[in-house]
Design a protein around this motif. Structure first.
Motif, PDB file in Angstrom:
ATOM      1  N   GLU A 125      22.425 -38.408  -2.235  1.00 39.00           N
ATOM      2  CA  GLU A 125      21.418 -39.022  -3.105  1.00 39.00           C
ATOM      3  C   GLU A 125      21.225 -40.491  -2.758  1.00 39.00           C
ATOM      4  OE1 GLU A 125      20.540 -39.740  -7.876  1.00 39.00           O
ATOM      5  OE2 GLU A 125      22.356 -38.723  -7.205  1.00 39.00           O
ATOM      6  N   ALA A 126      22.327 -41.181  -2.453  1.00 39.83           N
ATOM      7  CA  ALA A 126      22.237 -42.592  -2.088  1.00 39.83           C
ATOM      8  C   ALA A 126      21.421 -42.765  -0.806  1.00 39.83           C
ATOM      9  CB  ALA A 126      23.636 -43.178  -1.914  1.00 39.83           C
ATOM     10  N   ALA A 127      21.631 -41.860   0.155  1.00 44.53           N
ATOM     11  CA  ALA A 127      20.888 -41.950   1.403  1.00 44.53           C
ATOM     12  C   ALA A 127      19.390 -41.777   1.171  1.00 44.53           C
ATOM     13  CB  ALA A 127      21.401 -40.896   2.385  1.00 44.53           C
ATOM     14  N   LEU A 172      13.385 -48.214   1.734  1.00 47.75           N
ATOM     15  CA  LEU A 172      13.284 -49.005   2.961  1.00 47.75           C
ATOM     16  C   LEU A 172      12.225 -48.484   3.932  1.00 47.75           C
ATOM     17  CD1 LEU A 172      17.098 -49.484   3.650  1.00 47.75           C
ATOM     18  CD2 LEU A 172      15.500 -51.220   2.877  1.00 47.75           C
ATOM     19  N   ILE A 173      12.103 -47.171   4.045  1.00 45.75           N
ATOM     20  CA  ILE A 173      11.254 -46.611   5.088  1.00 45.75           C
ATOM     21  C   ILE A 173       9.886 -46.192   4.567  1.00 45.75           C
ATOM     22  CG2 ILE A 173      11.048 -44.781   6.821  1.00 45.75           C
ATOM     23  CD1 ILE A 173      14.081 -44.718   6.941  1.00 45.75           C
ATOM     24  N   THR A 175       2.728 -50.629   6.272  1.00 45.19           N
ATOM     25  CA  THR A 175       2.306 -50.796   7.669  1.00 45.19           C
ATOM     26  C   THR A 175       1.002 -50.079   7.960  1.00 45.19           C
ATOM     27  OG1 THR A 175       4.612 -50.960   8.320  1.00 45.19           O
ATOM     28  CG2 THR A 175       3.044 -50.470  10.061  1.00 45.19           C
ATOM     29  N   SER A 176       0.896 -48.819   7.405  1.00 41.67           N
ATOM     30  CA  SER A 176      -0.305 -48.040   7.681  1.00 41.67           C
ATOM     31  C   SER A 176      -1.539 -48.660   7.078  1.00 41.67           C
ATOM     32  CB  SER A 176      -0.129 -46.597   7.149  1.00 41.67           C
ATOM     33  OG  SER A 176       0.065 -46.629   5.752  1.00 41.67           O
TER      34      SER A 176
END
Length: 444
Positions: A421-423, A430-431, A438-439
């Motif tokens: 879950e943390a990941a 972040l991503i 960015t897009s």
């Protein structure tokens, strides 16, 4: 200081004059030891002994046995040691150590003998007869024939006390079958025995009964790490619903919402409970020493004595329980047992910690829940708190662990479950959000 070596029969002996006069005689004592197989071995032992003598660690030859030393040692350290530890260690010595190496001369005790002792205890060290399995076998055979054996029949047939038979029959009727015990001791028990021997021999060295502590040079058996069985929130909720009418329902609720130790919850007093702000101060213990319940001040670890918050539901349950207890106190009047304990029987007597454990076993079995120990309620609370997102440091402090690092090792499997879950949460922040930004800035 000069020494000499000479042959006596088929063995070699060393001898040298002690560096200090004997206060009793005013003369320099002669220190010697024999039984060495070679002259070289005797010289080496002589040089080691002279070095010890120069450092003030002169050992006089003694025929004191391990058994005799333990009698002297336990009498000497009783006043300075925790009562439960002292009794447990004395039981270990009498049951497992003295019968096997008690006749050994203390000054002859060495590492191979201790390693041999530990190996024997792991393989076949259990000395207590498995009466529980014997009683269950008898009870099951009788019930299979349609009989209903009474406790006194079980006690008579199996050679146990009536108290043990009564407790056993209650367990069997509740569906709790005993597990067959292996012939050897658990590695954890042998490690405890090693700790006792190490401490005792350290004192023997300090008292100049031994030249060195052989227990310092060996490693005890490795303790296998097993994951404790715990209840999930659904099982906990089912248990609490089924024990709502039990006298100690508030006790079980407090245990499941704090994770404090059994001795602490049995020794809790109203003077340590603040229902106005919802806090309890964990300090006094009700421990078991040689089968008898005894009050003990102070906790098991340095973090055990502390004030912790209790939730609103538990506070309300304790308030309701206190009102019920006040009515009983008024009914018994001067015959009400003093002590101001939070959890008591009708006349104010505090329960024996083993009574609470046995009561929990019966109630859990009657509810059809997975079998766990009362101590596992503590682990159930810690596991649930971690899964609920409470900081490991806070949970560790609440249950009174002395070492946060040890707590993290114990509950690493719980924390690992939250790693996925943390990941995902970190990546989403972040991503994904970064990709969207960015897009939006890129030309179409």
């Amino acid at each position: 200081m000069k020494g000499s070596v000479y042959q006596r029969g088929k063995t070699w002996t060393y001898r040298f004059r002690g560096p200090e006069r004997d206060p009793a005689t005013g003369e320099y004592p002669t220190i010697s030891r024999g039984g060495f197989t070679t002259e070289k071995e005797a010289w080496k032992a002589c040089r080691d002994a002279m070095r010890e003598a120069d450092q003030g660690r002169v050992l006089r030859r003694s025929t004191r046995t391990v058994s005799q030393f333990f009698v002297e040692w336990f009498a000497a350290v009783e006043a300075s040691m925790d009562a439960t530890t002292w009794q447990n260690w004395k039981d270990y010595a009498n049951a497992y150590v003295v019968p096997r190496i008690g006749a050994t001369k203390l000054q002859r005790l060495d590492e191979p003998q201790l390693l041999k002792l530990y190996s024997a205890l792991l393989a076949e060290g259990r000395v207590k007869q498995d009466r529980n399995t014997e009683m269950f076998r008898y009870w099951k055979a009788r019930t299979a024939d349609g009989d209903n054996p009474r406790p006194h029949e079980v006690a008579e047939a199996c050679g146990t006390t009536i108290h043990a038979a009564r407790a056993a029959v209650r367990r069997y009727r509740a569906g709790i079958a005993p597990k067959k015990q292996p012939p050897g001791l658990a590695p954890k028990t042998v490690r405890n025995i090693h700790a006792m021997i190490h401490r005792a021999l350290a004192d023997a060295v300090a008292w100049k009964y031994m030249a060195y502590n052989p227990a310092s040079n060996i490693r005890p058996p490795k303790r296998s790490r097993t994951r404790r069985t715990v209840w999930n929130p659904e099982s906990i909720q089912l248990f609490l619903r089924t024990v709502q009418q039990d006298r100690f329902a508030a006790l079980f609720l407090l245990e499941l919402t704090t994770g404090i130790r059994r001795g602490q919850i049995c020794g809790l007093k109203w003077s340590d409970v603040n229902l106005q702000v919802g806090e309890i101060t964990v300090h006094d213990n009700r421990v078991v020493v040689a089968g008898h319940a005894r009050d003990k001040s102070g906790g098991k670890t340095r973090n055990a004595d502390q004030t912790i918050a209790i939730d609103r539901a538990t506070t309300a349950a304790l308030r309701s329980w206190r009102e019920h207890q006040d009515k009983e106190r008024a009914f018994f009047g001067p015959d009400y047992h003093p002590g101001n304990y939070v959890f008591t029987f009708e006349d104010g007597r505090p329960p024996h910690p083993d009574t609470i454990r046995q009561r929990f076993d019966r109630l859990a079995a009657a509810a059809g829940l997975p079998r766990i120990t009362f101590h596992d309620l503590r682990h159930s609370y810690a596991t649930a708190a971690l899964k609920a997102g409470v900081s490991p440091k806070i949970v560790s402090e609440r249950i009174g662990h002395a070492d946060v690092g040890f707590f993290l090792q114990t509950y690493a499997h719980v924390l690992k479950n939250d790693d996925r879950e943390a990941a995902e949460l970190a990546a989403a922040f972040l991503i994904q959000e970064g990709s969207e930004a960015t897009s939006e800035g890129e030309p179409s």
